[in-house]
Structure formats: C-alpha cells, structure tokens
Design a protein around this motif. Structure first.
Motif, PDB file in Angstrom:
ATOM      1  N   ASP A 266     -30.055  49.165  -6.644  1.00 55.86           N
ATOM      2  CA  ASP A 266     -30.464  48.439  -5.441  1.00 55.86           C
ATOM      3  C   ASP A 266     -30.501  46.942  -5.733  1.00 55.86           C
ATOM      4  OD1 ASP A 266     -31.493  47.540  -3.075  1.00 55.86           O
ATOM      5  OD2 ASP A 266     -33.505  48.398  -3.370  1.00 55.86           O
ATOM      6  N   LYS A 273     -31.839  40.573  -3.911  1.00 56.23           N
ATOM      7  CA  LYS A 273     -33.101  40.445  -4.629  1.00 56.23           C
ATOM      8  C   LYS A 273     -33.029  39.293  -5.626  1.00 56.23           C
ATOM      9  CE  LYS A 273     -34.409  45.372  -4.707  1.00 56.23           C
ATOM     10  NZ  LYS A 273     -35.713  45.273  -4.040  1.00 56.23           N
ATOM     11  N   ASP A 343     -32.260  44.950   2.200  1.00 57.92           N
ATOM     12  CA  ASP A 343     -33.022  45.470   1.061  1.00 57.92           C
ATOM     13  C   ASP A 343     -33.959  46.613   1.484  1.00 57.92           C
ATOM     14  OD1 ASP A 343     -33.808  45.698  -1.534  1.00 57.92           O
ATOM     15  OD2 ASP A 343     -35.061  43.889  -1.572  1.00 57.92           O
ATOM     16  N   ALA A 344     -34.124  46.789   2.781  1.00 63.22           N
ATOM     17  CA  ALA A 344     -34.888  47.961   3.251  1.00 63.22           C
ATOM     18  C   ALA A 344     -33.889  49.087   3.485  1.00 63.22           C
ATOM     19  CB  ALA A 344     -35.672  47.607   4.512  1.00 63.22           C
ATOM     20  N   GLU A 345     -33.194  49.462   2.407  1.00 61.35           N
ATOM     21  CA  GLU A 345     -32.076  50.409   2.491  1.00 61.35           C
ATOM     22  C   GLU A 345     -32.524  51.853   2.302  1.00 61.35           C
ATOM     23  OE1 GLU A 345     -33.019  49.118  -0.261  1.00 61.35           O
ATOM     24  OE2 GLU A 345     -32.944  50.862  -1.587  1.00 61.35           O
TER      25      GLU A 345
HETATM   26 MN    MN Z   1     -34.202  47.707  -1.479  1.00 60.88          MN
END
Ligand code: MN
Ligand code: BES
Ligand code: ZN
Length: 512
Positions: A266, A273, A343-345
C-alpha cells in the motif's frame, strides 16, 4: 520456508525428560519435585535449601543434573495469590530463554498447579507458545541460524491430563496456522504479489481438500467489482478475488464466511504516503494472511462448519492507469463510491469482497483488515478494534480473544459515522472527516454486508505485525488466528447442542 515448529508433547512418564528442565515454584506452596526423578528431586531439595530458594518471584537457581551437562532451572513464581495469566506467559518465555541460553535441544517444563495454568485455553496458549519459540522468517538469510530447541515436553498435574490433551491439539493446530500467516505476511512485496498469494492459496487449498475459485480481470468486470478493480488499476500485478470453500462435503452445517484484506503493498496510490516506514505497508495483506492461517488451523481440527474464505488481493500503486481522487466507482452490490483519497483503498477492495461473501448467505461473516492508522492511534499497537452490530457475536469474539491471549476491544457503529460517509454525487465517499477514522471506515463497510446480521469487522492494523526496530521482534505476528480458532471451537461446542434451536429462533426473529 521458515523454521519448523518446536515439537511439543505432553509428558507421559512420571519423570520428565529434556536437556534443560524448568520447574516453577510458588513461594507459598510446598514444592513437589517428583517430576525430576529420585536423583533430581534430591539435588533440587538440597540446592533450594543451600541457597535458601523459596520460590521468590523472578529468582532462579540452576542445578546440574548428571554428567551430560543437563541442568534444572528452578524458577520462582512468587505468591500464588497474585499470579496471573500474564505471569504464566512470562514463565514459559523464561523457560524458553533458559533452554536457549544453555543451548539445549530439548526442554522439559513442569507446569505447577495453579488456576493460571489450568483449563483448555491455558493449555492451548502454552503449547502454542512453545511451538512458536524458534520461529524465524529465514528464506532471505544467507546463513540460516539453525534452530536449537527442537522439542519440548510438558508435565502437568495428573488431574489436568484430559484437558491438556485437547488443549495441546488446539495449540498445535493454531501454531501451524500462525506460522503460515507469518510466512505469507513476511514475504516481501516484490515476491508476494496477488498472483503469488493465489498460487500459495491454491497449493494449500489442495492440501486441505478445499475448493478454490479465483476471479481475475474479466470476471471482476462482469460482476461490477469496481472497488477492487480501481485499487488494482495502477499496478503491474493485477488484482484477484479468491474464494476458498473448506468442509463443503459436510453439507447442511452452517456457513461461516471469513473475509481478509490483502493489499500486497500500500503506497497510498496517487494520494501517496510519506516515505518514512512505508516498507511496513507490505504487511497490509495481513487480513488475508490471517484468514489463510485460520483455515490451516481449522483443517487440522474437526469443526462442524463450512468455512468460506474470501481474499481481496491487490497492490495499491501510483501510476498513469491508477485510480484517482474524484473517481466514482460502482461496487458489486451496486453502491457507488466517490474516491476522495486513494489511500483509503482497503474499504474499496473489501466492499466487493464483503458483497460477494454476503451474496453467498453465510450465517456469520467475520472480516479482518489492517484498515486504519486511526485504530492504532485509539488502541495502541497491541490490540485490535472490533465492530459488530451483534452483541452475541461481539461477546463471543471478545471472550475468545481473551482466552487466546489476544487483545480485542469493541468500538461503536453509531449512525453518525455512517452519515459522515454518505456522498453527494454517489451513495458513499471513501473518506470521512478528521475524527473517528476507524469508526468511519467500519460504518462504510457496514454498507456491504447485505442481509447478514451476524457480521464483525476486526481492524488489526495495530497487532498484525511489529514494525520499526524496537524491542519487540519485527515481523508478522499471526494475530487473530488464535482468537478465531478459539471462537470457532466454542461455537462448535454450542452448535452441536443448543444451536439448531437458536438458529431457528434467529430465523424467526428475522422474519418478523
Ligand atoms: Mn491505504
Ligand atoms: N493500510 C492502511 C492502514 C494502516 C496504517 C495499516 C498503519 C497499518 C498501519 C490503510 O490503507 C490506510 O492508508 N488508511 C488511511 C485511511 C485514511 C486515508 C482515511 C489511514 O489510516 O491513514
Ligand atoms: Zn491499506
């Protein structure tokens, strides 16, 4: 792959075998050294007397035993009244350390009579702990440090034998599951792609006698699985959604669905990130790895369930083809989601996996994911967050976690959190406001569980792995395997007696 488990067995003879014998002593109980044999008991009594050893907490004494360099270590446990399960764990750890420091190949452990050591759950924990004592992920180490401790023998009070027999089998099965979870989890992201995990899963499924179904690109598109397709779009390693069916031969038994987040790496995607500790995002697949470990353990225990595992596998990368903030995607249950942060995967891949699992109508659905940093902020790195609308299921899981020695804490599914996740041009958005991030994520997931009333989400971002280079051993922990197998076992016990009635009642309630 990695190091083998330490072989642990229950002592059969009266006298305990082992290059290193560890004997626990309470300060307020008369010591009984009969497990050491006549000569050993004599030496132990004499030495304890000579050095005035009376079981004081944390004190140890070493006794040579015979010629071949064998030794007995007496370990003081303090007053029996203040002795806890935590101290029991530390005692076993100390026994392992002392076997290791004397380079013993075999350990004999005398478990003293105390409530903290009695019962099946305690037996399970001790056997698991010993079995995992030498675990090391070593496929990439040029010189494999050979495991020293090969076997352990555990002596318990005679009256505990039966309970320890079943507890030891449980602990051994869980240890096998934990090793699988750790090995898969620790495999680096340049090797462990979604397709690689599929290959591993195929191999294990075959061994378990389970059937496996793997959804790739065209099938994911046909099923409108827009969440997992979006997350996987930026990676050269395409996404896969896996279903494994274990125990389908036992037709008629209740189906328990286990769903795992398997993001093999991720980066955050376009919402990338920061660089610091990004390596730890190889452990963003621990939910899926835990589910495989649970199946490993379950396959070794005769459980009256059909288990269905769903693994949502994808790599979250930034790329010209990657999904972006602003995209609106349609998930398998028809709900639309606006992406506000790539990033909210995790919730996006889980949306499709949960929807698929729910459409198979399981009795219970438990989902595991390293979902939010917010959960780690709330509970620290050692405990997981539990979300469930069912008090029964929550209680069962909390009790099972407690028995397993794994920390789990219930967090709320209040309607405010769901409000936070509602979209303006879509059903949902994948990002809420600043506060309560773990709860917002759980509320989002609640929109994909369909008709399944008994569902739970475990946010394992904290306890799934140990990152950094602090004092705790770096690597995947195998968290959730023990608590889930414990829960399944308890459920199996009630299922065979009370459950048909309970199920009928539940169905009746649903109809109303
Ligand atoms: Mn993430
Ligand atoms: N995989 C992370 C969550 C995570 C964080 C796991 C730390 C383990 C340790 C997840 O995909 C993520 O990036 N979550 C975001 C959500 C946010 C964008 C709403 C987070 O926690 O910051
Ligand atoms: Zn993630």
């Amino acid at each position: 792959m990695a190091r083998r488990l330490v072989e642990v067995e229950l002592s059969k003879g009266r006298v305990l075998a082992g290059d290193k014998i560890v004997h626990g002593l309470f300060s307020d109980t008369e010591p009984d050294f009969h497990r050491l044999g006549a000569e050993g008991a004599r030496s132990a009594r004499a030495l304890a007397k000579a050095v005035r050893f009376a079981g004081e907490e944390d004190r140890t004494a070493e006794i040579p035993l015979g010629a071949r360099g064998r030794t007995i270590t007496l370990v003081g446990l303090g007053k029996s009244a203040g002795f806890t399960e935590e101290k029991a764990r530390a005692f076993v750890e100390r026994a392992i350390d002392s076997a290791r420091s004397s380079k013993a190949a075999s350990l004999g452990l005398v478990v003293p009579e105390h409530a903290a050591f009695s019962g099946e759950a305690a037996a399970e924990r001790i056997f698991r702990q010993l079995a995992l004592a030498e675990y090391l992920f070593d496929p990439f180490l040029p010189r494999k440090p050979g495991a020293r401790l090969k076997s352990a023998t555990v002596a318990v009070p005679a009256a505990w034998r039966r309970v320890y027999e079943s507890g030891s089998a449980l602990g051994a099965a869980i240890a096998e599951g934990v090793v699988l979870t750790r090995d898969l989890g620790n495999t680096p992201p340049n090797q462990a792609s979604p397709e690689w995990i599929v290959r591993q899963a195929r191999g294990h499924a075959k061994r378990w006698g389970a059937t496996i179904r793997v959804l790739a690109g065209p099938e994911l598109k046909r099923r409108q699985m827009g969440g997992i397709l979006a997350v996987g779009a930026g990676s050269k390693n395409p996404p896969r959604l896996v279903r494994i069916d274990l125990g389908s031969a036992r037709r008629g038994g209740p189906v328990i669905a286990l769903v795992g987040k398997g993001i093999t790496f991720d980066t955050g995607g376009i919402s990338i990130k920061p660089a610091a500790q990004m390596d730890e995002m190889k452990w963003d697949k621990m939910g899926a790895c835990a589910v495989l470990g649970i199946l490993e353990a379950a396959s070794r225990l005769a459980l009256p369930f059909r288990l269905r595992a769903y693994l949502a596998l994808a790599e979250n990368m930034p790329d010209g083809a990657a999904f972006r903030p602003g995209d609106i995607v349609r998930c398998a249950n028809g709900k639309t989601v606006e992406i506000l942060n790539t990033d909210a995967e995790g919730r996006m891949v889980l949306a499709d996996a949960l929807a698929w699992a729910a459409s198979d109508k399981p009795e219970v659905m438990i989902e595991y994911s390293t979902l939010t940093g917010a959960c780690v902020v709330a509970l620290g790195p050692t405990g997981a967050g539990l979300f469930s609308p069912s008090d029964d299921l929550a209680r069962g899981l909390l009790d099972a976690a407690e028995a397993a020695g794994e920390r789990l804490w219930r967090l709320p599914l209040w309607p405010e959190f769901l409000e936070e996740m509602k979209g303006s041009h879509s059903d949902l958005k994948n990002l809420g406001g600043r506060w309560g991030g773990a709860c917002n994520a759980a509320a989002f997931l609640s929109q994909f569980v369909g008709e399944v009333a008994e569902w739970a989400h475990l946010d394992i971002a904290g306890p799934a792995y140990v990152g950094g280079d602090g004092p705790r051993k770096r690597g995947a922990t195998g968290y959730a395997v023990a608590l889930t197998v414990n829960w399944l076992r308890t459920r199996a016990a009630t299922e065979s007696t009370a459950a048909p009635a309970a199920r009928a009642l539940r169905r009746q309630r649903k109809r109303r």
